[in-house]
Write a protein that holds these residues in place. Structure first.
Motif, PDB file in Angstrom:
ATOM      1  N   ASP A   1       0.810  -1.213   0.000  1.00 17.39           N
ATOM      2  CA  ASP A   1       0.000   0.000   0.000  1.00 17.39           C
ATOM      3  C   ASP A   1       0.846   1.267   0.000  1.00 17.39           C
ATOM      4  N   MET A   2       2.148   1.095   0.252  1.00 10.88           N
ATOM      5  CA  MET A   2       2.995   2.291   0.312  1.00 10.88           C
ATOM      6  C   MET A   2       3.076   2.957  -1.053  1.00 10.88           C
ATOM      7  N   GLU A   3       3.284   4.252  -1.022  1.00 11.26           N
ATOM      8  CA  GLU A   3       3.289   5.032  -2.251  1.00 11.26           C
ATOM      9  C   GLU A   3       4.364   4.540  -3.220  1.00 11.26           C
ATOM     10  N   LEU A   4       5.494   4.142  -2.628  1.00 11.75           N
ATOM     11  CA  LEU A   4       6.625   3.746  -3.442  1.00 11.75           C
ATOM     12  C   LEU A   4       6.867   2.253  -3.204  1.00 11.75           C
ATOM     13  N   SER A   5       6.184   1.428  -3.991  1.00  8.15           N
ATOM     14  CA  SER A   5       6.240  -0.004  -3.726  1.00  8.15           C
ATOM     15  C   SER A   5       6.404  -0.771  -5.041  1.00  8.15           C
ATOM     16  N   PHE A   6       7.265  -1.774  -5.006  1.00 11.79           N
ATOM     17  CA  PHE A   6       7.515  -2.574  -6.214  1.00 11.79           C
ATOM     18  C   PHE A   6       7.388  -4.046  -5.880  1.00 11.79           C
ATOM     19  N   THR A   7       6.741  -4.794  -6.737  1.00 11.63           N
ATOM     20  CA  THR A   7       6.728  -6.246  -6.587  1.00 11.63           C
ATOM     21  C   THR A   7       7.664  -6.823  -7.645  1.00 11.63           C
ATOM     22  N   LEU A   8       8.610  -7.634  -7.170  1.00 14.38           N
ATOM     23  CA  LEU A   8       9.662  -8.095  -8.083  1.00 14.38           C
ATOM     24  C   LEU A   8       9.712  -9.611  -8.129  1.00 14.38           C
ATOM     25  N   ASN A   9      10.329 -10.101  -9.172  1.00 12.15           N
ATOM     26  CA  ASN A   9      10.591 -11.524  -9.322  1.00 12.15           C
ATOM     27  C   ASN A   9      11.478 -12.003  -8.176  1.00 12.15           C
ATOM     28  N   LYS A  10      11.120 -13.158  -7.602  1.00 12.85           N
ATOM     29  CA  LYS A  10      11.826 -13.643  -6.430  1.00 12.85           C
ATOM     30  C   LYS A  10      13.323 -13.858  -6.688  1.00 12.85           C
ATOM     31  N   ASP A  11      13.636 -14.299  -7.903  1.00 11.98           N
ATOM     32  CA  ASP A  11      15.034 -14.614  -8.215  1.00 11.98           C
ATOM     33  C   ASP A  11      15.923 -13.382  -8.274  1.00 11.98           C
ATOM     34  N   LEU A  12      15.307 -12.218  -8.259  1.00 11.93           N
ATOM     35  CA  LEU A  12      16.100 -10.991  -8.404  1.00 11.93           C
ATOM     36  C   LEU A  12      16.847 -10.629  -7.117  1.00 11.93           C
ATOM     37  N   GLU A  13      16.521 -11.354  -6.020  1.00 18.19           N
ATOM     38  CA  GLU A  13      17.067 -10.945  -4.723  1.00 18.19           C
ATOM     39  C   GLU A  13      18.585 -10.816  -4.733  1.00 18.19           C
ATOM     40  N   ARG A  14      19.258 -11.821  -5.321  1.00 21.95           N
ATOM     41  CA  ARG A  14      20.726 -11.779  -5.257  1.00 21.95           C
ATOM     42  C   ARG A  14      21.316 -10.642  -6.099  1.00 21.95           C
ATOM     43  N   ILE A  15      20.554 -10.152  -7.053  1.00 15.25           N
ATOM     44  CA  ILE A  15      21.045  -9.013  -7.841  1.00 15.25           C
ATOM     45  C   ILE A  15      20.725  -7.700  -7.153  1.00 15.25           C
ATOM     46  N   ILE A  16      19.518  -7.657  -6.565  1.00 14.72           N
ATOM     47  CA  ILE A  16      19.089  -6.364  -6.019  1.00 14.72           C
ATOM     48  C   ILE A  16      19.791  -6.037  -4.705  1.00 14.72           C
ATOM     49  N   LEU A  17      20.092  -7.039  -3.912  1.00 14.31           N
ATOM     50  CA  LEU A  17      20.673  -6.742  -2.605  1.00 14.31           C
ATOM     51  C   LEU A  17      21.981  -5.952  -2.680  1.00 14.31           C
ATOM     52  N   PRO A  18      22.936  -6.360  -3.544  1.00 15.94           N
ATOM     53  CA  PRO A  18      24.170  -5.546  -3.634  1.00 15.94           C
ATOM     54  C   PRO A  18      23.889  -4.111  -4.085  1.00 15.94           C
TER      55      PRO A  18
END
Lengths: 273, 451
Positions: B135-152
């Motif tokens: 519900d937050m104004e700035l919210s994204f739903t992403l592919n689960k596999d993206l975690e290892r790319i997005i975290l760094p």
């Protein structure tokens, strides 16, 4: 004596009027191209306005009394107008609403036209009196007027907040509120810096960093009003009409600090603005 | 007057304290907490600040520290009574005004302490649930596999990890920006303390110097006769005024020598904007003026007198009491008071009128030979032990303002869902800039689709 900067600033004034006219044309035809043109003219006029200030500076050196054009009512009005133009350019990304730029331009036009047309405003370049011969002059005047210009935007947004036109050109209330708050976020720290630099300067020039001179007092009152706006919003969660109303009161206080104190009350600041 | 709703934190504190110390009288603890709650309430700050702002206006409407006659000619008797009772002729030094400012400083201190320094311990960094995040104004739903790319990427932008659990993570950008507000508040308290120190232990005064004058005492401001010693001696070596071609003043310069134990320690030109600092004393070029110097010849003896200088010889006493630069069209003149066989009497001397420039006063021949213009310089003298506290406050205030208003801060939440990743950002002050940062990260991800 007609100096070159008077001509440049005269042209600047006319172009501000043209920008205003372009806004009317935009509202009549709603063509994207006109909006683009408006911004280009704003950019060009800002450069011209800057040149006007630079040439006034140069002209003062030609008269052997060289100083930055920040020392009397005429120069402050011209500079205030410049600051309003600067602020709308800096906030361009947020000020995509022509109604807001239009009122800002009206502000810039009003102050520059008042400077050149009012018989009560001396357009001449005077030499700096001893009290103004300080490097603190520049930083003090610049910070103060940037804050005033930011408060102009805040005033426009809070006033529009109360106008219940259902026009397509009107930004929605949330946007107006957000913009009001954003401009206070620029204006408040700048005003604080302006008061502080003024205090340090006063320490060196008058022997006291705070003398409760009417201008100082009114700038403090203005500062308190905007501090209340920020706290009402952040701590108390105030929104809407109440917040817009205090912002408007804040702006009246700004204008009183700028003009009222000089025209109505007298004090240490009486030599300039 | 107690705030109707205590801060949530305060009520929480009441509960814990009371349950911890059941044996102690509950009433007493409550009073203290209530007192803290009262002093630390934002409502109170808003009230006092508004009070200070409104009463400050009075000081700009009523002329401050004017001579009594001015109030009498402007206001009615009742109004004058009110002005005197509330000290409205000097609002900013009235006890109630200073009291309000001190009260505000206390309130600000307690308020800042309770809201920022105690709150920290109670603030827990728990990850909001899925619904809140989406519900937050700035919210994204992403592919689960993206975690290892997005975290760094997140780590690079946000640096500080403040929560790490199985359900997700929280990163915070520029955590220190949280200290902006307390720094601003503390700096305001410092400025007020510095101001108070100056008010209590500082001195302000004024000194009139003629060229060649040597002084070590000056007149305190607001006092008619009270003099204060500098602790050293100053000599006015010179005073000059220069003008622009159009006649307006360009520069006032007083050359001051500081003398201690008969030796000149220091010599400095003081001008407007350029005071002399010595042992905590500041000497400012403040004003200048012209005072007349009367050249008399009394019984054949040359005598130089300034206004109110007393001349005494062989039982004859004479004092120039009034100077007039132009009496009708007769030029400058001076009125003197003298004793005529023990009776006080006055007489006018006009310099340019031959009949009027000499008289016999009590048997003495008194001739006014000339009136010279004697230039004096007004030097303002201050001693303010609070000034360094005020300067520290100023510096801190600028730092605090910068941190609070211009440093972009905010939190980003990443929650692991069974089939997706939800990322949401919150920034109290810089929503737009925060949006740009997060959107840039997400756009970068789209280019590197792992599937």
């Amino acid at each position: 004596m007609e100096l070159i900067h008077h001509k440049i600033l005269g042209l600047t004034t006319i172009i501000y009027a043209i920008i205003l006219l372009l806004h009317f044309i935009y509202f009549a035809f709603k063509k994207e191209a006109i909006l683009k043109a408006i911004w280009w003219v704003i950019y060009i006029n800002f450069i011209l306005h800057t040149l006007g200030l630079i040439f006034r500076w140069i002209d003062s050196y030609k008269l052997n009394i060289g100083h930055a054009p920040l020392s009397n009512l005429y120069e402050s009005l011209i500079f205030f107008s410049w600051c309003i133009c600067l602020i709308i350019i800096l906030m361009k990304k947020r000020l995509v609403y022509p109604i807001i730029t239009m009122f800002s331009i009206i502000g810039a036009l009003f102050f520059i036209a008042y400077a050149s047309l009012s018989p009560g405003v001396d357009k001449g370049i005077q030499p700096l009196i001893p009290a103004l011969q300080s490097n603190w002059l520049h930083i003090h005047v610049i910070t103060c007027f940037i804050s005033y210009a930011a408060f102009v935007i805040s005033f426009i947004c809070s006033t529009l907040y109360f106008l219940r036109f259902d026009w397509s050109i009107m930004p929605d209330k949330n946007t107006l509120e957000e913009l009001n708050y954003k401009s206070i976020m620029v204006g408040f720290p700048m005003l604080s810096a302006g008061i502080l630099t003024g205090a340090v300067w006063a320490h060196y020039a008058w022997g006291s960093y705070w003398s409760w001179d009417p201008k100082e007092t009114w700038s403090l009152i203005t500062w308190i009003i905007y501090a209340l706006v920020l706290h009402a919003r952040f701590v108390k969660g105030w929104r809407g009409n109440r917040l817009a109303l205090i912002s408007i009161i804040g702006f009246f206080s700004v204008m009183f600090t700028y003009f009222g104190v000089n025209f109505i009350l007298s004090g240490l600041h009486s030599y300039a603005v | 007057m107690l705030p109707k709703e205590p801060l949530p934190l305060q009520s929480a504190m009441n509960v814990t304290k009371n349950s911890d110390e059941k044996d102690k009288p509950i009433k007493e603890k409550n009073t203290i907490n209530r007192l803290v709650g009262f002093f630390g309430s934002v409502k109170l700050s808003i009230f006092i600040l508004s009070f200070i702002a409104i009463t400050s206006v009075l000081g700009t409407l009523i002329k401050q520290n004017a001579p009594a006659e001015e109030y009498i000619s402007t206001y009615s008797e009742t109004v004058i009574k009110i002005i005197v009772f509330f000290k409205l002729y000097d609002v900013y030094h009235a006890p109630w005004f200073i009291g309000a400012v001190v009260f505000f400083a206390l309130n600000l201190g307690v308020c800042t302490f309770t809201r920022f320094f105690r709150k920290k311990s109670s603030a827990s960094f728990s990850l909001p649930d899925e619904k809140t995040l989406s519900d937050m104004e700035l919210s994204f739903t992403l592919n689960k596999d993206l975690e290892r790319i997005i975290l760094p990427l997140i780590k690079k932008k946000f640096k500080k990890k403040i929560y790490d659990g199985d359900d997700g993570l929280i990163y915070e950008k520029n955590t220190f920006s949280r200290f902006g507000v307390p720094i601003i508040h503390i700096s305001i308290i410092l400025i007020l303390v510095g101001g108070l120190v100056g008010l209590i232990w500082g001195y302000k005064g004024f000194l009139v110097l003629h060229k060649g004058d040597v002084k070590e005492k000056f007149l305190l401001r607001g006092e008619e006769t009270k003099e204060m010693s500098l602790g050293f001696t100053i000599r006015c070596k010179d005073f000059n005024i220069s003008y622009y071609p159009n006649g307006s003043p360009k520069d006032y310069v007083t050359t001051i020598e500081v003398i201690e134990k008969g030796r000149v320690i220091l010599e400095k030109d003081i001008r407007v904007n350029n005071p002399l600092n010595y042992k905590g004393w500041h000497l400012y070029q403040s004003s200048y003026g012209i005072s007349p110097l009367f050249m008399f010849k009394i019984d054949g003896k040359e005598v130089k007198l300034k206004e109110y200088d007393e001349y005494e010889a062989e039982g004859f006493i004479m004092i120039p009491i009034k100077f007039d630069a132009s009496i009708h069209n007769f030029g400058p003149g001076v009125q003197v008071a003298y004793l005529d066989n023990g009776e006080p009497n006055t007489a006018w001397f006009l310099r340019d009128i031959p009949k009027m420039n000499h008289r016999n006063l009590a048997g003495k021949s008194v001739i006014l030979e000339d009136i010279k213009e004697d230039l004096w310089t007004g030097v303002e003298i201050t001693y303010d032990p609070g000034i360094s506290i005020v300067w520290t406050g100023f510096a801190l205030l600028l730092l605090g303002l910068y941190i609070n208003f211009f440093v972009i801060s905010g939190k980003v939440y990443i929650r692991r869902l069974p089939d997706a990743l939800i990322m949401a950002g919150v920034s109290a002050k810089h929503k737009e800039r925060f949006r740009i940062i997060l959107e840039k990260i997400v756009r970068g991800l789209n280019g590197t689709d792992p599937s």
